[in-house]
Scaffold this motif. Structure first.
Motif, PDB file in Angstrom:
ATOM      1  N   ARG A 212       0.820  -1.222   0.000  1.00 57.48           N
ATOM      2  CA  ARG A 212       0.000   0.000   0.000  1.00 57.48           C
ATOM      3  C   ARG A 212       0.851   1.269   0.000  1.00 57.48           C
ATOM      4  N   SER A 213       2.165   1.130  -0.176  1.00 58.47           N
ATOM      5  CA  SER A 213       3.050   2.300  -0.169  1.00 58.47           C
ATOM      6  C   SER A 213       3.430   2.674  -1.590  1.00 58.47           C
ATOM      7  N   GLN A 214       4.197   3.731  -1.713  1.00 60.88           N
ATOM      8  CA  GLN A 214       4.673   4.149  -3.040  1.00 60.88           C
ATOM      9  C   GLN A 214       6.051   3.583  -3.372  1.00 60.88           C
ATOM     10  N   ALA A 215       6.529   2.644  -2.547  1.00 61.82           N
ATOM     11  CA  ALA A 215       7.827   2.024  -2.822  1.00 61.82           C
ATOM     12  C   ALA A 215       7.757   1.247  -4.139  1.00 61.82           C
ATOM     13  N   ASP A 216       8.909   1.097  -4.792  1.00 60.52           N
ATOM     14  CA  ASP A 216       8.955   0.411  -6.083  1.00 60.52           C
ATOM     15  C   ASP A 216       9.370  -1.048  -5.971  1.00 60.52           C
ATOM     16  N   PHE A 217      10.189  -1.344  -4.950  1.00 65.41           N
ATOM     17  CA  PHE A 217      10.700  -2.708  -4.768  1.00 65.41           C
ATOM     18  C   PHE A 217      10.677  -3.059  -3.281  1.00 65.41           C
ATOM     19  N   LEU A 218      10.656  -4.346  -3.006  1.00 67.13           N
ATOM     20  CA  LEU A 218      10.648  -4.820  -1.618  1.00 67.13           C
ATOM     21  C   LEU A 218      11.886  -5.672  -1.368  1.00 67.13           C
ATOM     22  N   GLU A 219      12.698  -5.275  -0.389  1.00 69.96           N
ATOM     23  CA  GLU A 219      13.855  -6.095  -0.022  1.00 69.96           C
ATOM     24  C   GLU A 219      13.569  -6.830   1.284  1.00 69.96           C
ATOM     25  N   LEU A 220      13.857  -8.118   1.280  1.00 68.93           N
ATOM     26  CA  LEU A 220      13.721  -8.907   2.510  1.00 68.93           C
ATOM     27  C   LEU A 220      15.105  -9.025   3.130  1.00 68.93           C
ATOM     28  N   ASN A 221      15.278  -8.399   4.294  1.00 69.45           N
ATOM     29  CA  ASN A 221      16.550  -8.516   5.009  1.00 69.45           C
ATOM     30  C   ASN A 221      16.526  -9.834   5.769  1.00 69.45           C
ATOM     31  N   LEU A 222      17.220 -10.818   5.219  1.00 67.86           N
ATOM     32  CA  LEU A 222      17.233 -12.164   5.816  1.00 67.86           C
ATOM     33  C   LEU A 222      18.535 -12.387   6.570  1.00 67.86           C
TER      34      LEU A 222
END
Lengths: 308, 259
Positions: free
Chosen positions: A118-128
């Motif tokens: 629901r944000s305006q971010a373009d990509f999602l990074e998963l910090n694993l």
């Protein structure tokens, strides 16, 4: 003459390959603003958690030979406030944003993903792979390829944004973890997180300098290791790689591009060369293109892949 | 660059029941307005502005506010402390006729500034404000310098107004080439509204974590200057661009906290 540093990443055109990595300058929208003003091509938030975290007490950082040790402890304002900062940045900027998130359970990653949708971010990074919260959370998730597979699979099924997995160098076999993420459908990989962790001692006080005793190593000292792991991973997977680890000068970025990365994270170099390090590296990349008679960044060749 | 040193406390001066100055014998080579990060190993690390710095000694003045400062207050001369710095920007050393405005325990950096300004013959007026007479510090030190010193307290039997009130009155009578202020942000905010036609520098405070310009904890909205690097001393042209000035700051997690 100015050459084009433009590059493509998951369908988006980025003005230059330099990335502001998670944990660098990305607490507030103003931190993104000043980084962009100083030449970064794409920004990333602090790794956001479901609830705000104050992180560790200080010292959280100390200089060692050819690098920094840090143990911030995942301080962040939480996913809600963190996404608000991203949206504030996006009101005035076209620069792509990667929202980085951290959790320890698949279900929490899912909750973070739904908020990021629901944000305006373009990509999602998963910090694993945060190395600095071992006491609290135990071995990083990126140490287990099964866990990585499960989380990436769940997130991919629910994310509107392309998904990037941040991998840890502090595992036995990073390539098999990268392959697990790829088979779960990950869109890109980001590597490497800080190394170790390591430690430094105050010899007069006979105490560890960092409050958390141990901290992840970054800076020039880790570049050879980063190059090797990126090259091995690039040879084994087909998803794009955001490379980082010790890039300080333009020629370091060239090496990293040749090793297989498409985008280059620059963080610790701010400490050595100032906040305008992004502009400086871009200028050095431009000089490299001229000297080597390449027309554009995309002409820089990659190494031949290692034989599987 | 990460100039960490571990050294013994050589002087402790009690300024008020909850304010102490700690002295160290070391050539820190700091300028007025700069700060150090002070480590109490295993407890934490906090930034402190320099109250004075000579070729042989430096001083920091600390108010007892929380756990960290309470533990510092239990330390004695000879106890070891670890510091790194000096960090950040420093005050412009102006010639001419200048006004220094201090509030509470944030006044000491202006004492360090006064000594440097006097070296080039600057004419100085100091307004030192505090809530009460008991909280008014550094009066004896300022009175030993060749400058025009005024103190003012807000409350108590001798209460005669805030530092801002006193500044307003003085500005009606006298013009200054340059102004400096160090104090609570709401004091600085009030000053900014009455200093529309004057050139000034403010010493600001924000939560700092790395203090070397990387972590982003102390960037100021919207322009993103880092208070640990481009600050803590900011000129008027920067202060005027800050939308968060006098409105909010961020805590250790980065959450916004209203003043």
């Amino acid at each position: 003459m100015l050459k084009s540093l433009e590059t493509e990443f998951l369908g988006k055109t980025i003005s230059n390959p330099l990335v502001l990595p998670a944990g660098i300058m990305g607490m507030a929208f103003s931190g993104f603003n000043i980084s962009v003003e100083n030449g970064v091509g794409i920004v990333m938030s602090k790794s956001l958690t479901l609830v705000p975290r104050k992180g560790h007490e200080g010292p959280v950082i100390t200089e060692v030979q050819n690098g920094l040790l840090n143990s911030m402890g995942l301080c962040n304002p939480g996913i809600n406030d963190g996404l608000y900062e991203i949206d504030q940045f996006k009101e005035r900027s076209q620069i792509p944003v990667i929202v980085s998130v951290f959790a320890t359970k698949t279900n929490d990653f899912l909750k973070l993903t739904l908020k990021a949708n629901r944000s305006q971010a373009d990509f999602l990074e998963l910090n694993l792979s945060c190395p600095n919260v071992f006491d609290e959370f135990g071995i990083p998730l990126a140490a287990s390829k099964d866990k990585v597979y499960e989380i990436v699979k769940t997130v991919k099924q629910n994310s509107k944004l392309p998904v990037i997995a941040k991998l840890s160098p502090n595992v036995h076999d990073i390539v098999s973890v990268a392959k697990a993420a790829e088979s779960a459908g990950v869109d890109a990989l980001c590597m490497i997180n800080t190394v170790g962790p390591g430690m430094a001692i105050d010899t007069k006080m006979v105490k560890p300098i960092l409050f958390n005793t141990f901290g992840g190593l970054s800076g020039p000292a880790i570049k050879p290791l980063a190059l090797k792991l990126i090259y091995e991973t690039y040879s084994a997977v087909n998803v794009p790689i955001i490379g980082m680890g010790g890039v300080t000068y333009g020629i370091d970025a060239v090496e990293m591009l040749m090793s297989g990365a498409v985008l280059i994270g620059v963080g610790t170099a701010i400490y050595y060369r100032g906040i305008d390090v992004f502009a400086k590296i871009n200028k050095e990349l431009n000089n490299f293109l001229q000297e080597s008679d390449y027309q554009q960044l995309k002409d820089i060749p990659k190494l031949e892949k290692l034989d599987g | 660059m990460d100039k960490r040193i571990t050294l013994p406390i050589t002087k402790i001066i009690t300024e008020a029941t909850d304010i102490k100055t700690f002295g160290f014998e070391y050539d820190l080579k700091a300028k007025p307005g700069q700060f150090i990060m002070l480590t109490d190993f295993g407890k934490g690390e906090k930034p402190f502005s320099l109250a004075d710095c000579t070729k042989t000694e430096f001083f920091i003045t600390i108010k007892q506010i929380g756990d960290f400062t309470t533990r510092l207050f239990q330390k004695d001369v000879g106890d070891l402390i670890s510091i790194r710095g000096p960090y950040g920007s420093s005050f412009f050393i102006s010639q001419g006729n200048v006004l220094l405005i201090g509030g509470g325990f944030a006044t000491p950096p202006l004492y360090f500034l006064s000594k440097e300004l006097l070296k080039i013959g600057t004419k100085i007026t100091v307004i030192n404000g505090a809530k009460t007479n008991q909280q008014l510090i550094f009066s004896d030190r300022f009175e030993q310098l060749e400058l025009n010193y005024m103190s003012t307290t807000q409350f108590g039997a001798h209460g005669n107004g805030t530092a801002v009130d006193r500044t307003k009155k003085l500005l009606k009578k006298e013009q200054f080439d340059y102004l400096y202020a160090s104090g609570p942000e709401m004091m600085l905010n009030a000053l900014s509204t009455i200093l529309k036609d004057d050139e000034y520098e403010f010493l600001l405070e924000r939560y700092m974590k790395c203090a070397v310009g990387i972590c982003g904890s102390c960037t100021l909205d919207p322009i993103g200057i880092r208070l640990c690097m481009e600050g803590p001393v900011l000129p008027k042209r920067i202060v005027e661009q800050l939308t968060e000035f006098g409105k909010y700051h961020r805590d250790a997690s980065g959450m916004r906290i209203k003043f």
